[in-house]
Design a protein around this motif. Structure first.
Motif, PDB file in Angstrom:
ATOM      1  N   ALA A 181       0.901  -1.177   0.075  1.00  0.00           N
ATOM      2  CA  ALA A 181       0.053   0.084  -0.204  1.00  0.00           C
ATOM      3  C   ALA A 181       0.720   1.211  -0.023  1.00  0.00           C
ATOM      4  O   ALA A 181       0.429   2.269  -0.569  1.00  0.00           O
ATOM      5  CB  ALA A 181      -0.689   0.042   1.274  1.00  0.00           C
ATOM      6  N   GLN A 182       2.003   1.313   0.704  1.00  0.00           N
ATOM      7  CA  GLN A 182       3.087   2.445   0.795  1.00  0.00           C
ATOM      8  C   GLN A 182       3.492   2.536  -0.642  1.00  0.00           C
ATOM      9  O   GLN A 182       3.522   3.906  -1.092  1.00  0.00           O
ATOM     10  CB  GLN A 182       3.995   2.144   1.828  1.00  0.00           C
ATOM     11  N   ARG A 183       3.828   1.633  -1.446  1.00  0.00           N
ATOM     12  CA  ARG A 183       4.372   1.687  -2.784  1.00  0.00           C
ATOM     13  C   ARG A 183       3.357   2.329  -3.787  1.00  0.00           C
ATOM     14  O   ARG A 183       3.719   2.725  -4.633  1.00  0.00           O
ATOM     15  CB  ARG A 183       5.078   0.389  -3.131  1.00  0.00           C
ATOM     16  N   GLN A 184       2.147   1.951  -3.413  1.00  0.00           N
ATOM     17  CA  GLN A 184       0.995   2.395  -4.058  1.00  0.00           C
ATOM     18  C   GLN A 184       0.624   3.760  -3.943  1.00  0.00           C
ATOM     19  O   GLN A 184      -0.293   4.487  -4.577  1.00  0.00           O
ATOM     20  CB  GLN A 184      -0.167   1.389  -4.065  1.00  0.00           C
ATOM     21  N   GLY A 185       1.194   4.229  -2.788  1.00  0.00           N
ATOM     22  CA  GLY A 185       0.750   5.663  -2.447  1.00  0.00           C
ATOM     23  C   GLY A 185      -0.367   6.043  -1.756  1.00  0.00           C
ATOM     24  O   GLY A 185      -1.022   6.951  -1.466  1.00  0.00           O
ATOM     25  N   GLN A 186      -0.632   4.673  -0.897  1.00  0.00           N
ATOM     26  CA  GLN A 186      -2.041   4.630   0.009  1.00  0.00           C
ATOM     27  C   GLN A 186      -1.619   5.065   1.104  1.00  0.00           C
ATOM     28  O   GLN A 186      -2.618   5.335   1.836  1.00  0.00           O
ATOM     29  CB  GLN A 186      -2.933   3.325  -0.161  1.00  0.00           C
ATOM     30  N   LEU A 187      -0.545   5.054   1.500  1.00  0.00           N
ATOM     31  CA  LEU A 187       0.265   5.349   2.961  1.00  0.00           C
ATOM     32  C   LEU A 187       1.304   6.288   2.698  1.00  0.00           C
ATOM     33  O   LEU A 187       2.056   6.354   1.834  1.00  0.00           O
ATOM     34  CB  LEU A 187       0.373   4.050   3.622  1.00  0.00           C
ATOM     35  N   ARG A 188       1.655   6.976   3.816  1.00  0.00           N
ATOM     36  CA  ARG A 188       2.496   8.014   3.852  1.00  0.00           C
ATOM     37  C   ARG A 188       3.936   7.215   3.407  1.00  0.00           C
ATOM     38  O   ARG A 188       4.259   6.247   4.151  1.00  0.00           O
ATOM     39  CB  ARG A 188       2.780   8.849   4.944  1.00  0.00           C
ATOM     40  N   GLY A 189       4.876   7.929   2.935  1.00  0.00           N
ATOM     41  CA  GLY A 189       6.295   7.221   2.870  1.00  0.00           C
ATOM     42  C   GLY A 189       6.818   6.955   4.087  1.00  0.00           C
ATOM     43  O   GLY A 189       7.640   6.216   4.288  1.00  0.00           O
ATOM     44  N   ASP A 190       6.656   7.910   5.184  1.00  0.00           N
ATOM     45  CA  ASP A 190       7.425   7.815   6.349  1.00  0.00           C
ATOM     46  C   ASP A 190       6.633   6.996   7.436  1.00  0.00           C
ATOM     47  O   ASP A 190       6.774   7.122   8.627  1.00  0.00           O
ATOM     48  CB  ASP A 190       7.566   9.115   6.885  1.00  0.00           C
ATOM     49  N   ALA A 191       5.321   6.528   7.145  1.00  0.00           N
ATOM     50  CA  ALA A 191       4.481   5.951   8.060  1.00  0.00           C
ATOM     51  C   ALA A 191       5.138   4.753   8.498  1.00  0.00           C
ATOM     52  O   ALA A 191       5.854   3.928   8.137  1.00  0.00           O
ATOM     53  CB  ALA A 191       3.034   5.101   7.525  1.00  0.00           C
ATOM     54  N   ASP A 192       5.124   4.389   9.790  1.00  0.00           N
ATOM     55  CA  ASP A 192       5.719   3.295  10.539  1.00  0.00           C
ATOM     56  C   ASP A 192       4.732   2.276  10.618  1.00  0.00           C
ATOM     57  O   ASP A 192       3.850   2.121  11.251  1.00  0.00           O
ATOM     58  CB  ASP A 192       5.950   3.813  12.097  1.00  0.00           C
TER      59      ASP A 192
END
Length: 202
Positions: free
Chosen positions: A147-158
């Motif tokens: 999801a992070q790679r797809q832009g659904q989560l912030r890049g810095d989300a833990d």
């Protein structure tokens, strides 16, 4: 004249080790979910699996370690992560399966017993962490990474913290607070983890 019962004999050749291991894990999971952790003994599981007790001693250091791995093997297909492209929907789907597995399908007691045993038995603790808890956490993080790679989560989300928030909340209610919960909790957990509680400045 009555017909004589026919006995089906297994061939003399040895079964592949992977097949034997899978059979033992399935048998141990049946005993665990049906009768609890104390019922998982090498004697009983060997009989249930049609296997040698010495085989179990060779592969697992204790019945508790066997039970932990068996729980992971049994739960894996139930708790698989969907990947539809919508991380919120997929988290709700998987977490709903997890809550249902605990509250409807009888896993709450075995899980409580395994976690309790892990506090006192280093072999169970190692097996629970290495064979269940860490692999499950990594599966969650992998879905979140997608999801992070797809832009659904912030890049810095833990992502590890998000996983801990979601599944940890269920374990906290089950093991610490010991309060009832059901599937209605899931969307609130997911939205809280994904969107937080801070006020948005307009």
């Amino acid at each position: 004249m009555s017909e004589q019962p026919t006995t089906v004999r297994r061939g003399r050749g040895r079964r592949p080790a992977a097949e034997v291991r899978a059979g033992v894990l399935a048998a141990a999971a049946r005993v665990l979910l049906r009768d609890g952790l104390s019922a998982v003994t090498f004697d009983r599981v060997a009989k249930e699996a049609g296997s040698s007790k010495m085989t179990l001693y060779k592969w697992w250091p204790s019945p508790g370690a066997l039970a932990a791995e068996a729980y992971f093997a049994q739960s894996a297909p139930v708790l698989a992560f969907p990947e539809t492209g919508d991380v919120r929907a997929d988290l709700i789907s998987q977490l709903t399966s997890f809550v249902r597995w605990l509250t409807r399908d009888g896993a709450a007691t075995p899980v409580s017993e395994l976690v309790g045993a892990a506090q006192m038995d280093p072999q169970v603790a190692h097996a629970w962490a290495e064979r269940y808890a860490r692999p499950r956490r990594e599966l969650a993080c992998e879905r979140l990474r997608t999801a992070q790679r797809q832009g659904q989560l912030r890049g810095d989300a833990d992502l590890e913290v998000i996983a801990d928030q979601l599944w940890g909340a269920c374990y906290h209610r089950l093991l610490v607070l010991k309060v009832p919960f059901d599937e209605s909790l899931v969307p609130r957990l997911v939205d809280q983890a994904l969107y937080g509680a801070a006020r948005v400045e307009r």
